[in-house]
Design an enzyme around this catalytic site. Sequence first.
Site, PDB file in Angstrom:
ATOM      1  N   GLU A  41      48.302  -1.010 120.683  1.00 39.30           N
ATOM      2  CA  GLU A  41      46.972  -1.727 120.081  1.00 39.30           C
ATOM      3  C   GLU A  41      46.382  -0.210 120.031  1.00 39.30           C
ATOM      4  O   GLU A  41      45.791   0.642 121.184  1.00 39.30           O
ATOM      5  CB  GLU A  41      46.356  -2.505 120.890  1.00 39.30           C
ATOM      6  CG  GLU A  41      44.764  -2.461 120.001  1.00 39.30           C
ATOM      7  CD  GLU A  41      45.637  -2.849 118.697  1.00 39.30           C
ATOM      8  OE1 GLU A  41      44.714  -1.673 117.800  1.00 39.30           O
ATOM      9  OE2 GLU A  41      45.833  -3.791 117.974  1.00 39.30           O
ATOM     10  N   CYS A 167      42.617 -15.077 105.261  1.00 43.60           N
ATOM     11  CA  CYS A 167      40.550 -16.310 105.160  1.00 43.60           C
ATOM     12  C   CYS A 167      40.824 -16.209 103.739  1.00 43.60           C
ATOM     13  O   CYS A 167      39.587 -15.599 103.272  1.00 43.60           O
ATOM     14  CB  CYS A 167      39.961 -14.955 106.085  1.00 43.60           C
ATOM     15  SG  CYS A 167      38.514 -16.093 105.799  1.00 43.60           S
ATOM     16  N   ASP A 304      49.189 -12.803 110.552  1.00 45.59           N
ATOM     17  CA  ASP A 304      48.446 -11.649 109.118  1.00 45.59           C
ATOM     18  C   ASP A 304      50.542 -11.402 109.309  1.00 45.59           C
ATOM     19  O   ASP A 304      50.646 -11.149 107.857  1.00 45.59           O
ATOM     20  CB  ASP A 304      48.078 -11.377 109.465  1.00 45.59           C
ATOM     21  CG  ASP A 304      46.565 -11.817 109.213  1.00 45.59           C
ATOM     22  OD1 ASP A 304      46.475 -13.124 109.662  1.00 45.59           O
ATOM     23  OD2 ASP A 304      45.512 -11.010 109.348  1.00 45.59           O
ATOM     24  N   LYS A 312      46.488 -16.978 106.010  1.00 44.68           N
ATOM     25  CA  LYS A 312      46.357 -15.882 107.433  1.00 44.68           C
ATOM     26  C   LYS A 312      44.746 -16.340 107.939  1.00 44.68           C
ATOM     27  O   LYS A 312      43.757 -15.359 107.445  1.00 44.68           O
ATOM     28  CB  LYS A 312      47.110 -14.927 106.923  1.00 44.68           C
ATOM     29  CG  LYS A 312      48.433 -14.627 106.394  1.00 44.68           C
ATOM     30  CD  LYS A 312      48.112 -13.524 105.881  1.00 44.68           C
ATOM     31  CE  LYS A 312      49.289 -13.247 104.570  1.00 44.68           C
ATOM     32  NZ  LYS A 312      51.082 -13.396 105.882  1.00 44.68           N
ATOM     33  N   ALA A 314      42.258 -17.572 111.817  1.00 42.08           N
ATOM     34  CA  ALA A 314      42.510 -16.979 112.950  1.00 42.08           C
ATOM     35  C   ALA A 314      43.276 -18.910 114.034  1.00 42.08           C
ATOM     36  O   ALA A 314      43.567 -19.141 115.158  1.00 42.08           O
ATOM     37  CB  ALA A 314      41.421 -17.048 113.985  1.00 42.08           C
ATOM     38  N   ALA A 315      42.865 -20.079 112.874  1.00 37.15           N
ATOM     39  CA  ALA A 315      43.283 -20.791 113.055  1.00 37.15           C
ATOM     40  C   ALA A 315      44.188 -21.603 113.207  1.00 37.15           C
ATOM     41  O   ALA A 315      45.164 -22.198 114.087  1.00 37.15           O
ATOM     42  CB  ALA A 315      42.569 -21.703 112.145  1.00 37.15           C
ATOM     43  N   CYS A 347      40.877 -23.463 107.316  1.00 38.14           N
ATOM     44  CA  CYS A 347      39.024 -22.316 107.504  1.00 38.14           C
ATOM     45  C   CYS A 347      38.390 -23.088 106.540  1.00 38.14           C
ATOM     46  O   CYS A 347      37.559 -23.786 105.573  1.00 38.14           O
ATOM     47  CB  CYS A 347      39.554 -22.570 105.350  1.00 38.14           C
ATOM     48  SG  CYS A 347      39.181 -21.319 104.528  1.00 38.14           S
TER      49      CYS A 347
END
Length: 414
Positions: A41, A167, A304, A312, A314-315, A347
């Site tokens: 990262e 999102c 993603d 796409k 986080a949930a 969402c």
Amino acid sequence: MNTPSQSLSHQVVIVGGGTAGTTVAASLLRQRPELDVAVVEPSEVHYYQPAFTLVGGGTYDMDSTRRAQKETLPETATWIHAGVATFEPDSNQLTLEDGRQVQYEHLVVAPGIKLDWDRVEGLREALGSNGVCSNYSPETAPYTWECLRQFRGGNAIFTQPPPPLKCAGAPQKIAYLAADHLRRNDLAPESNLQFYSGAGALFSVPDFVPHLQKVMDRYGIGVNQGHDLVAIDAERKVARFATKDANGETTEVEQPYDLLHVTPHQTSPDFVKQSPLANADGWVDVDKGTTQHTRYPNVFSLGDASSLPTSKTAAAVRKQAPVTVRNLLARLDGQALDAQYDGYTSCPLVTAYGKVMLAEFMYDGVVTPTLPLSPFKESRFYWVVKKHLLPPFYWNQMLKGKEPDIAHKPLKAG
């Protein structure tokens, strides 16, 4: 936090220290502390991106969305502080941007999505000044609120590119918050709000479309579908959109603006798109149930950058991560992969200050509410969940690898 050794060879290498990569790393090490896990990262800061909309709406502090990367990664993981240049899966290795090579036994690819700011002519130069804003960048999300506070009427435009994008509800969330803000400040009569979308519908799940259209109608927001932002003339304060007529011919239309909120076009990262791991569309080619690569069995992908055919968010990652971890551990043990991701995502569609419509669904757009509440009603409860409960859950549970049950057990909506 371990530092990378000169050998740069690890049992499990995870590309990406965002939501997906960090969650998988933490879960793997929680279940198997003896594993040799490295996370590749380049960023030094980890952001809670779902709150960017609230920052742009002036109801969340930007500083609360960020933490140092070294504080969010598992202590026993090795952080390789660099970016990836290429993948060489036939040799079980990858090459970093600084030229170093990293060998792996298993690879998890989760680098997120690329925001293509240069896709729209003039956007990069215009962004962050003179009324051009975006909640999709931590550098510019606070400016959205500044634009709303300074807005005294005129044309306010909100754009959404064609899919894919992370999102997908975010472009209209800020339109709703802006409309509510103007209503509360008696500026609605002097304001013309327009939503321009490169997609063909307000939402990917048809069941939610009429309910979202009612929100648009309530605020008097004009909806212009099939309009893709292609250029910004910052001097004239004009946005140019490409659209197709009834004969399929592409034409361009101009719209003057006083406030312009832009959602950038999005694509897979170049080092993914140009790699042997990618499918024809540029995403990491994985089985939609197991998250295992279709051609390289020691490679997994989620989030993603993966080809998983769901929104796409986080949930979605929250449900994908336990599946990926369980299947990766099964492969390490020489067992069959038995965990299956069902496509669940959610969402939280912010429709006003204090109101959220929670869209939860699985593959094929099957609406699947977790709680016995109507998913089509705007709720104060879900606003509290989004603003106050989900952020600490994200930092203290999800990123720590404290997993939910793999199986999503929806309840019938009341």
